[in-house]
Design a protein around this motif. Structure first.
Motif, PDB file in Angstrom:
ATOM      1  N   LEU A  64       0.968  -1.283  -0.127  1.00  0.00           N
ATOM      2  CA  LEU A  64       0.092   0.070   0.106  1.00  0.00           C
ATOM      3  C   LEU A  64       0.801   1.163   0.084  1.00  0.00           C
ATOM      4  O   LEU A  64       0.395   2.205   0.241  1.00  0.00           O
ATOM      5  N   ALA A  65       2.158   1.369  -0.416  1.00  0.00           N
ATOM      6  CA  ALA A  65       3.195   2.037  -0.511  1.00  0.00           C
ATOM      7  C   ALA A  65       2.451   3.450  -1.377  1.00  0.00           C
ATOM      8  O   ALA A  65       1.822   3.298  -2.340  1.00  0.00           O
ATOM      9  N   GLY A  66       2.478   4.671  -0.743  1.00  0.00           N
ATOM     10  CA  GLY A  66       1.729   5.736  -1.413  1.00  0.00           C
ATOM     11  C   GLY A  66       0.139   5.720  -1.650  1.00  0.00           C
ATOM     12  O   GLY A  66      -0.137   6.736  -2.232  1.00  0.00           O
ATOM     13  N   ALA A  67      -0.336   4.863  -1.073  1.00  0.00           N
ATOM     14  CA  ALA A  67      -1.774   4.785  -1.293  1.00  0.00           C
ATOM     15  C   ALA A  67      -2.467   5.670  -0.594  1.00  0.00           C
ATOM     16  O   ALA A  67      -1.887   6.389   0.587  1.00  0.00           O
ATOM     17  N   ASP A  68      -3.639   6.419  -0.909  1.00  0.00           N
ATOM     18  CA  ASP A  68      -4.421   7.242  -0.255  1.00  0.00           C
ATOM     19  C   ASP A  68      -5.571   6.744   0.620  1.00  0.00           C
ATOM     20  O   ASP A  68      -6.572   6.123  -0.018  1.00  0.00           O
ATOM     21  N   LEU A  69      -5.389   6.350   1.863  1.00  0.00           N
ATOM     22  CA  LEU A  69      -6.310   5.834   2.698  1.00  0.00           C
ATOM     23  C   LEU A  69      -6.909   7.097   3.923  1.00  0.00           C
ATOM     24  O   LEU A  69      -7.462   6.459   4.624  1.00  0.00           O
ATOM     25  N   SER A  70      -6.784   7.837   3.618  1.00  0.00           N
ATOM     26  CA  SER A  70      -7.474   9.027   4.389  1.00  0.00           C
ATOM     27  C   SER A  70      -8.906   8.938   4.520  1.00  0.00           C
ATOM     28  O   SER A  70      -9.878   8.676   3.625  1.00  0.00           O
ATOM     29  N   GLY A  71      -9.347   9.213   5.804  1.00  0.00           N
ATOM     30  CA  GLY A  71     -10.599   8.941   6.172  1.00  0.00           C
ATOM     31  C   GLY A  71     -11.214   7.326   5.928  1.00  0.00           C
ATOM     32  O   GLY A  71     -12.386   7.444   5.995  1.00  0.00           O
ATOM     33  N   ALA A  72     -10.396   6.499   5.573  1.00  0.00           N
ATOM     34  CA  ALA A  72     -10.697   5.047   5.322  1.00  0.00           C
ATOM     35  C   ALA A  72     -11.110   4.356   6.737  1.00  0.00           C
ATOM     36  O   ALA A  72     -10.604   4.813   7.714  1.00  0.00           O
ATOM     37  N   HIS A  73     -11.862   3.320   6.493  1.00  0.00           N
ATOM     38  CA  HIS A  73     -12.283   2.400   7.601  1.00  0.00           C
ATOM     39  C   HIS A  73     -11.615   1.538   7.530  1.00  0.00           C
ATOM     40  O   HIS A  73     -11.873   0.637   6.907  1.00  0.00           O
ATOM     41  N   LEU A  74     -10.484   1.094   8.557  1.00  0.00           N
ATOM     42  CA  LEU A  74      -9.856  -0.073   8.822  1.00  0.00           C
ATOM     43  C   LEU A  74     -10.028  -0.852  10.024  1.00  0.00           C
ATOM     44  O   LEU A  74      -8.962  -1.332  10.406  1.00  0.00           O
ATOM     45  N   SER A  75     -10.914  -0.624  10.736  1.00  0.00           N
ATOM     46  CA  SER A  75     -11.145  -1.209  12.057  1.00  0.00           C
ATOM     47  C   SER A  75     -11.136  -2.591  11.976  1.00  0.00           C
ATOM     48  O   SER A  75     -11.756  -3.362  11.348  1.00  0.00           O
ATOM     49  N   GLY A  76     -10.159  -3.288  12.876  1.00  0.00           N
ATOM     50  CA  GLY A  76     -10.194  -4.743  12.891  1.00  0.00           C
ATOM     51  C   GLY A  76      -9.582  -5.287  11.638  1.00  0.00           C
ATOM     52  O   GLY A  76      -9.606  -6.368  11.471  1.00  0.00           O
ATOM     53  N   ALA A  77      -8.836  -4.334  10.731  1.00  0.00           N
ATOM     54  CA  ALA A  77      -8.341  -5.027   9.635  1.00  0.00           C
ATOM     55  C   ALA A  77      -7.134  -5.722   9.744  1.00  0.00           C
ATOM     56  O   ALA A  77      -6.447  -5.066  10.831  1.00  0.00           O
ATOM     57  N   LYS A  78      -6.614  -6.462   8.987  1.00  0.00           N
ATOM     58  CA  LYS A  78      -5.255  -7.302   9.267  1.00  0.00           C
ATOM     59  C   LYS A  78      -4.358  -6.760   8.203  1.00  0.00           C
ATOM     60  O   LYS A  78      -4.498  -6.980   7.064  1.00  0.00           O
ATOM     61  N   LEU A  79      -3.251  -5.816   8.787  1.00  0.00           N
ATOM     62  CA  LEU A  79      -2.216  -5.418   7.797  1.00  0.00           C
ATOM     63  C   LEU A  79      -0.880  -5.873   8.368  1.00  0.00           C
ATOM     64  O   LEU A  79       0.170  -5.121   8.157  1.00  0.00           O
ATOM     65  N   SER A  80      -0.672  -6.818   8.897  1.00  0.00           N
ATOM     66  CA  SER A  80       0.470  -7.418   9.483  1.00  0.00           C
ATOM     67  C   SER A  80       1.662  -7.430   8.305  1.00  0.00           C
ATOM     68  O   SER A  80       1.131  -8.102   7.323  1.00  0.00           O
ATOM     69  N   GLY A  81       2.578  -6.850   8.398  1.00  0.00           N
ATOM     70  CA  GLY A  81       3.631  -6.890   7.430  1.00  0.00           C
ATOM     71  C   GLY A  81       3.253  -6.380   6.138  1.00  0.00           C
ATOM     72  O   GLY A  81       3.982  -6.308   5.049  1.00  0.00           O
ATOM     73  N   ALA A  82       2.185  -5.354   6.201  1.00  0.00           N
ATOM     74  CA  ALA A  82       1.838  -4.581   4.932  1.00  0.00           C
ATOM     75  C   ALA A  82       2.822  -3.507   4.725  1.00  0.00           C
ATOM     76  O   ALA A  82       3.450  -2.861   5.700  1.00  0.00           O
ATOM     77  N   ASN A  83       3.060  -3.212   3.553  1.00  0.00           N
ATOM     78  CA  ASN A  83       3.953  -1.870   3.122  1.00  0.00           C
ATOM     79  C   ASN A  83       2.984  -0.655   3.056  1.00  0.00           C
ATOM     80  O   ASN A  83       2.194  -0.548   1.793  1.00  0.00           O
ATOM     81  N   LEU A  84       3.326   0.049   4.008  1.00  0.00           N
ATOM     82  CA  LEU A  84       2.327   1.316   3.971  1.00  0.00           C
ATOM     83  C   LEU A  84       3.310   2.517   3.869  1.00  0.00           C
ATOM     84  O   LEU A  84       2.869   3.726   4.502  1.00  0.00           O
ATOM     85  N   ILE A  85       4.525   2.628   3.458  1.00  0.00           N
ATOM     86  CA  ILE A  85       5.238   3.507   3.198  1.00  0.00           C
ATOM     87  C   ILE A  85       4.847   4.676   2.662  1.00  0.00           C
ATOM     88  O   ILE A  85       4.262   4.731   1.399  1.00  0.00           O
ATOM     89  N   GLU A  86       4.886   5.866   3.067  1.00  0.00           N
ATOM     90  CA  GLU A  86       4.428   7.103   2.565  1.00  0.00           C
ATOM     91  C   GLU A  86       2.964   7.067   2.185  1.00  0.00           C
ATOM     92  O   GLU A  86       2.381   8.103   1.439  1.00  0.00           O
TER      93      GLU A  86
END
Length: 777
Positions: free
Chosen positions: A532-554
């Motif tokens: 998810l590098a560079g992804a726009d997740l502003s205001g997104a609903h991620l409650s309880g989401a599994k993001l272990s090891g995910a790439n969220l750089i920037e």
């Protein structure tokens, strides 16, 4: 004799069908020629007119949106009246608004109504008023409007605002431009897809045209639109169509059509699809989605036309793809969703489509305006422009062309609601277990896809329901234990998923780099290992989401909802998490270096062993958070709430903690060398064995704190409150203690002596006895 009758009856029935069709065609040509000059019908082809008037069943209308009911495409609970009757009442009124907005979903009969209503009125012996029908998808729209004589006596029917190329860019400005041009007409009716507007609030209410004459008190000076919706067909209307389409001698086909309609409820809501039901009747395979219905109709057309205008079926398909893509890419320049012959000719030559005398040659039909067969999907208008018979076919071919392109060549184009529905249908069909026409490869490449605003969970439920499978109520979608639809290891790079409903979606190891997911609902989604590098997740609903090891750089996670999300070992360096809700989230071992967590909610979060070096945590709430062994070196924690937080063995060296709230925090063995803790609240905190060398604790509240064995060498404690603090075996060498309150603090004799000499103060008046200070060995 009996045998002769058996042989003759089929011949007579065939002749009757042929005669019926021939008479209808001749009658249609005559009506079309009469209408061309009287209502502007020359903007439509003969095929458009015949398709609209052939077995036409007038629909109903209602003032509430039928798609707003719980089950999409079901009959609305709103009051229904015959559309023709309702329109007669509106157009014959001498008072009220002179502007009507007629809304409906794709294929529900907006254009067909316009042509049939105009035909009914203008073919009367004494027409009540002149009518002009003009499509928005036409470059000379304003020229034709300006050429109308006596506009104050004329009813203007403007068809398909959603197909206007300029409206796609800015529908409000475009509508204002149109209203300024048409305000002098007797009445103006504008049709548009209801889903063209992103929400009910966006549907225009005021026309911008000023009301003339005397107004009653409370009546607005600006005229408002009459808003009207076309209702889905009732069972009786569908049955009326089938009886006219299949006379009694074709009863078997009528029954087959009934069975198909029962399995595909989209057909009952979209009369345009009903007109193609014959192609579906001949197929024995089950229909799961709207995309499959269109694919079946398109395949039937390609099979019929291949050999007449193209060497093979696939060549004709690729030509259709090229035309659809060209129309979509150039609609803004052309100001219409049509392609001139001069520009379609090179595409025809490329795909070996025969061209003769300025038209695409099709071998069987000789009329100049008639192209690609008896019920064509591509038509030629009076000005030599080509267009698809219905916009839905344009969208279907465009989507097929888009998905066939290499991801790097895919254009960024806003998709309509129907294109998104087609895409989801194709996705489900390619993944469905047991599908007899499952594609050879599961769809995985979704770069630049636009699913913004789609309720994907609901669409999935509709699809599963259409297969006849059962689902538990409120079950999360995309669960591969239910029906093996999964988005694992798929590529959604730069896709537009803004405001999409992706509850419980499986995106394991998928590529969502630079995807637009702002405002999307990914509650409970599995994004473990996703990019998810560079992804726009502003205001997104991620409650309880599994993001272990995910790439969220920037990545942009501003104001995202990540409550109880699993982000262990996730890469979040330089991510934007301003005002994000990460309360009780698991961020153990996550890399948040240089991330912006200003004013984020991290109460109760697990940040053990996380890398927060250089992160901006100013104003964040970390109360009760677990930061044990976390690296916060150089982090900005100004004004942070760390009440009750665990920071055991955490590295806070050079961190900025001025004004932070660390009351009762557990900082045992933490590294705070060189940290800025000016006026920080550390009352009752456990700082035993902590390294506070060279730290700035001036004005800090350390009352009741446990500083036993702490290293405070060179620390600035001037003005700090150390009352009742435990400084047993603490190292105070070189510490600044001017005006430091050490009342009732536990100090060794050496440290007490040093403190008093350094300017520390106590509330005891007798400095020699120091009864309020316990001297420890």
């Amino acid at each position: 004799m009996y045998g002769l009758a058996i042989a003759v009856i089929p011949i007579l029935m065939g002749f009757a069908s042929w005669a019926r069709m021939t008479l209808h065609h001749l009658h249609g040509v005559m009506r079309y020629q009469r209408l061309k000059k009287r209502v502007g019908a020359e903007r439509y082809t003969l095929e458009d007119f015949e398709n609209a008037t052939h077995i036409y069943i007038p629909p109903d209308a209602q003032e509430s949106d039928p798609s707003a009911v719980e089950e999409e495409m079901a009959e609305s609970a709103g009051v229904r009246t015959p559309l023709f009757q309702h329109m007669d009442q509106i157009l014959n009124k001498e008072t009220g608004s002179r502007f009507t907005l007629l809304l409906a979903d794709s294929g529900m009969g907006k254009s067909a109504f316009m042509l049939n209503y105009a035909a009914r009125n203008m073919l009367r012996l004494f027409p009540p008023f002149p009518i002009m029908v003009l499509p928005f998808n036409y470059a000379r729209l304003f020229e034709d409007i300006d050429a109308v004589q006596k506009p104050s006596d004329t009813v203007l029917l403007l068809d398909a605002f959603d197909e206007d190329a300029t409206a796609y860019e800015d529908h409000q400005s475009r509508l204002g431009e149109v209203m300024e041009r048409v305000q002098g007409f007797r009445h103006v009716v504008i049709t548009c897809r209801s889903h063209f507007f992103t929400s009910d609030r966006e549907i225009p209410d005021e026309t911008g045209v000023t009301r003339l004459g005397v107004r009653k008190a409370g009546v607005s000076a600006i005229l408002r639109f009459n808003r009207l919706y076309i209702s889905p067909f009732t069972e009786s209307q569908v049955e009326a169509f089938l009886r006219r389409r299949y006379p009694f001698w074709r009863r078997q086909e009528r029954n087959a059509a009934r069975r198909i309609i029962k399995k595909a409820p989209d057909l009952t809501a979209r009369p345009m699809l009903l007109s193609h039901v014959e192609k579906l009747v001949r197929s024995q395979e089950p229909l799961r989605s709207l995309a499959q219905i269109y694919a079946r109709m398109v395949d039937a057309w390609l099979v019929r036309e291949a050999g007449y205008i193209a060497p093979d079926k696939e060549g004709l398909r690729r030509f259709s793809h090229a035309v659809a893509m060209d129309i979509m890419l150039n609609r803004a320049r052309r100001k219409q969703e049509r392609i001139p012959f001069a520009e379609i000719e090179p595409l025809a030559e490329r795909w070996n489509i025969r061209v003769q005398g300025g038209v695409l040659e099709q071998g069987r039909v000789l009329e100049q305006g008639r192209v690609l067969g008896a019920r064509p999907l591509l038509n030629r208008d009076a000005h030599g422009n080509y267009k698809f018979a219905h916009r839905s076919f344009l969208e279907f071919f465009f989507l097929e062309a888009f998905l066939a392109l290499p991801p790097s060549e895919r254009p960024v184009i806003a998709w309509s609601e129907l294109t998104k529905t087609f895409f989801l249908g194709m996705l489900y069909d390619s993944n469905a277990v047991g599908s007899r026409n499952r594609t050879k490869e599961r769809m995985t490449q979704f770069q630049c896809v636009d699913l913004s605003g789609m309720d994907i969970a609901r669409e999935t439920l509709k699809y599963v329901a259409g297969t006849g499978r059962s689902l538990r109520k409120n079950t999360l979608m995309f669960n591969d234990h239910l029906w093996a639809v999964t988005l694992t290891d798929t590529n959604w790079e730069s896709a537009n998923l803004q405001n999409a409903q992706l509850i419980g979606a499986h995106f394991l190891a998928s590529n969502l780099q630079n995807a637009d997911l702002q405002g999307s609902d990914l509650t409970g989604a599995n994004l473990s290992g996703a990019n998810l590098a560079g992804a726009d997740l502003s205001g997104a609903h991620l409650s309880g989401a599994k993001l272990s090891g995910a790439n969220l750089i920037e990545a942009n996670l501003i104001e995202a909802k990540l409550y109880v999300a699993k982000l262990s070992k996730a890469k979040l360096s330089e991510a934007k998490l301003l005002r994000a809700d990460l309360s009780e989230a698991n961020l153990s071992g996550a890399n948040l270096s240089e991330a912006n967590l200003s004013k984020a909610y991290l109460s109760g979060a697990n940040l053990s062993e996380a890398d927060l070096s250089g992160a901006d945590l100013s104003g964040a709430d970390l109360s009760g958070a677990n930061l044990s062994e976390a690296d916060l070196s150089g982090a900005d924690l100004f004004g942070v709430g760390l009440t009750g937080a665990k920071l055991l063995r955490a590295n806070l060296s050079e961190a900025y903690l001025s004004g932070a709230y660390l009351s009762g925090a557990k900082l045992s063995a933490a590294k705070l060398s060189g940290a800025k803790l000016l006026r920080a609240d550390l009352s009752g905190a456990d700082l035993s064995g902590a390294d506070l060398s060279e730290a700035d604790l001036s004005g800090a509240d350390l009352s009741g704190a446990d500083l036993s064995g702490a290293d405070l060498s060179g620390a600035d404690l001037s003005g700090a409150d150390l009352s009742e603090a435990d400084l047993t075996k603490a190292n105070l060498s070189g510490a600044l203690l001017r005006a430091t309150n050490i009342t009732s603090a536990k100090l060794s004799p050496e440290n007490l002596k040093y403190a008093l000499q350094a300017g520390a103060i106590t509330t005891d008046s007798d400095q020699s006895n120091l009864p309020m200070t316990e001297l420890t060995e």
